[in-house]
Every structure is written in structure tokens, then in C-alpha cells.
Design a protein around this motif. Structure first.
Motif, PDB file in Angstrom:
ATOM      1  N   TYR A 265     -20.223  -1.759 -19.874  1.00 58.76           N
ATOM      2  CA  TYR A 265     -19.890  -0.571 -19.153  1.00 58.76           C
ATOM      3  C   TYR A 265     -18.397  -0.255 -18.600  1.00 58.76           C
ATOM      4  N   ALA A 307     -26.316  -3.602 -17.678  1.00 62.64           N
ATOM      5  CA  ALA A 307     -26.295  -2.715 -17.139  1.00 62.64           C
ATOM      6  C   ALA A 307     -26.174  -4.065 -15.772  1.00 62.64           C
ATOM      7  N   LEU A 332     -28.870   3.094 -14.908  1.00 60.89           N
ATOM      8  CA  LEU A 332     -28.351   3.239 -16.175  1.00 60.89           C
ATOM      9  C   LEU A 332     -28.557   5.295 -16.173  1.00 60.89           C
ATOM     10  N   GLN A 335     -25.677   6.406 -16.727  1.00 63.35           N
ATOM     11  CA  GLN A 335     -25.007   6.488 -17.457  1.00 63.35           C
ATOM     12  C   GLN A 335     -25.027   7.338 -19.274  1.00 63.35           C
TER      13      GLN A 335
END
Length: 336
Positions: A265, A307, A332, A335
Motif C-alpha cells: 500500500y 495494512a 482497508l 482502499q
């Protein structure tokens, strides 16, 4: 996590202070006010991260009878980490690791501070104490989480091997984070040096016992000549679950019958210290909630772990920025 819960994961190894230098500077030469001392050490980080996520955890290690040891004891007690296996040492100080950071926050390891000439408390972890404290903790536990740093010193290496033997006897799986740090083995070694043949020989028995192995990409290349987790899994007799991380680039995994690759990420990095430990804690947290994932694998578990690592990069130090389950779920959700 309920107070007094039996630990699902026992984390054994070093607890120490990461002395973070100023961005682009060197903590060995910077003024004290330019440095940031943070409690850390991979197994200690994992134990604290698990507890924050809600998985009962224990820490087994050795700290000096000093201010650092007292700070760790207070922090872990506040987190709810079981400390029945903690050893205190009046002869050796707790270790301080010098952590230079580049302008982007990525860190390296530049040596140690605080040595009084006879080594550090974590190096003096006693096998007899582990042999006494560990069996009650293993009752009902799912994982013994370890790294390779204790193998660099005779006393802690003996204690680690006792722990591995006790885990095998109790049918508790080992989660091994290779966490190769050449400075711990040889203070004069370059920070980017790979493991020596002697170090590889010391690590090999743990590689052949572990049920879960986490490696950085360069560690995978050094130890196995491949960064492919499926190749690593196939080359070990017990066919463990394997996860290969590559910093801010990607993570690859092979669990049982499934494998995959996903990009990390993208986050603004304040300090990457402890990101890998948060990742491992997130993964073990998921595996404790859903043990069947070890056989079938799950991209969701890896996303959750990624994450956790990303969120830790957003704050200073390894422990303070560790997220709760709710914070990971919120991240999350953002995202999608």
C-alpha cells in the motif's frame, strides 16, 4: 483481548531501544535532541502489535535492570502482554541500536550504544529460565514467534534452541522471521552483508522446523537463491507457508495450495522501523482467528497484514503507531 487470556502467540527474543537519527543524519554523531529513542526489537514489536490487535500474546526475553527494562515492562503490561517469561539482568544493560534514516524515512542499522564491555542483556538470555517459563505458556498456544538474532550469541542461541525443542514437543508451530541483521553477528560487518556460511548453518535447523517463514526479498535470495515463495516452500522438508516481502514494492506468498503477489500500500513514510513486525503480527492475528488459512491461504489475510505494516510507517518508532483491528479495517475500507 481479555485480561489474563492464555497467549495464542509467544514471541521470544530481543527487546531493545531503536535510537532513530534525524532524517538524513547519523544517530552516532547527532546531538541527543536530534535523536528519537523508541522501544523496539522484532519479537517485542510483534508481541505488542498482536496485543493491540486483540490476540493474546506473551513475550519471553531478557532486559537489563535499568530504565529501558522498566519502560518495557510498563509498556507491555499496559498492552496486556504476558511477561511471565521475562528475565531481568543486573549485570548487562538493555541494548540500544543506532538507526540511521535516509531522507525518505527508510532505515539501516549502524551499531550499538550502551555496552559496558560485557555485552547486552538480550545476548545473555538463559536457557534454564526459558526451560522453566515456556512450557506453561505453550499450553493452548498456536505459535512460537522467533527470529535469528538470538543465534548470534552463545547464551541466547542455546535458549532459542531449547524453546524450539519445547515448541515441537508441545505441537506448537514456529513462525520464523529471518530478520537478518549482520551487525548483531559482527559489529564490523557492512550493513548490507549477507549471512556467512556459519550463520546459514545456524539458521538452517529453524528453517527446517518452521511452519511459517517470513523473509525479505534479499534474505530469500541469500538463503535459497530465489525470491519465489513457492520455490522456497518446495525446497524445505516440512513445506511451510512462506511470505517474501520487498519493502514498499510488493509481498508474495505461498500458503498450502494457494499463492499470490500484491503491491504494498502506498503511504507517506515517516519511519519504516517495525513495519515488517507489524505485518507479521497482522498475519499471525489472522491465522489465530482462522487457522485453516495456513493450508488454503488467503489474499485477505495478506492484505490485512500489509495494512498493519503500512499504518506503522505513518508514525515514528515501531510500537507507538501499531494499529487496532478497527483502524486496520478502516484503512482497508478506504482502499476500495
Amino acid at each position: 483481548m481479555a485480561a489474563g487470556s492464555a497467549p495464542q502467540v509467544i514471541c521470544l527474543g530481543e527487546a531493545l531501544v531503536d535510537r532513530l537519527g534525524p532524517l538524513g543524519g547519523d544517530p552516532a554523531t547527532a546531538a541527543p535532541e536530534q535523536c528519537d529513542d523508541r522501544l523496539g526489537g522484532a519479537p517485542a514489536n510483534v508481541a505488542c502489535a498482536l496485543a493491540r490487535l486483540g490476540t493474546a500474546a506473551a513475550f519471553v526475553g531478557r532486559l537489563g535492570s535499568d530504565a529501558i527494562g522498566a519502560a518495557f515492562q510498563q509498556l507491555m503490561a499496559e498492552r496486556g502482554v504476558n511477561l511471565s517469561g521475562l528475565q531481568r539482568d543486573s549485570s548487562h544493560p538493555s541494548r540500544i541500536v543506532l538507526v540511521p534514516r535516509d531522507a525518505s524515512g527508510d532505515r539501516s542499522f549502524g551499531g550499538f550504544a550502551g555496552d559496558q564491555g560485557d555485552g547486552f542483556a538480550d545476548q545473555a538470555l538463559e536457557a534454564s529460565g526459558v526451560n522453566a517459563a515456556l512450557p506453561p505458556l505453550l499450553v493452548g498456544a498456536r505459535w512460537l514467534q522467533i527470529g535469528t538474532i538470538p543465534l548470534a550469541s552463545d547464551s541466547s542461541a542455546a535458549a532459542l534452541m531449547v524453546a524450539a525443542q519445547l515448541a515441537a514437543a508441545a505441537d506448537v508451530a514456529i513462525a520464523l522471521d529471518v530478520n537478518w541483521r549482520p551487525t548483531f553477528w559482527d559489529a564490523s560487518a557492512p550493513v548490507d552483508a549477507g549471512p556467512t556460511p556459519a550463520a546459514v548453518a545456524a539458521i538452517q535447523p529453524l528453517l527446517e522446523q518452521a511452519g511459517l517463514i517470513k523473509l525479505a526479498a534479499e534474505e530469500a535470495q541469500w538463503l535459497f537463491g530465489s525470491r519465489d515463495p513457492a520455490v522456497i516452500r518446495a525446497g524445505l522438508p516440512q513445506h511451510p507457508a512462506v511470505v517474501v516481502t520487498d519493502g514498499g514494492a510488493q509481498v508474495a506468498w505461498c500458503f498450502g495450495s494457494s499463492s499470490g503477489v500484491m503491491p504494498a500500500y502506498p503511504v507517506a513514510v515517516v519511519d519504516s522501523t517495525g513495519a515488517g513486525d507489524a505485518f507479521l503480527a497482522g498475519l499471525l492475528h489472522q491465522l489465530c482467528l482462522q487457522p485453516q488459512l495456513l493450508e488454503g491461504g488467503s489474499a485477505e489475510a495478506v492484505r490485512f497484514a500489509s495494512a498493519c505494516g503500512a499504518l506503522v510507517c505513518g508514525g515514528a518508532g515501531a510500537i507507538d503507531p501499531q494499529p487496532t483491528q478497527q483502524q486496520v479495517e478502516a484503512f482497508l475500507a478506504g482502499q476500495l
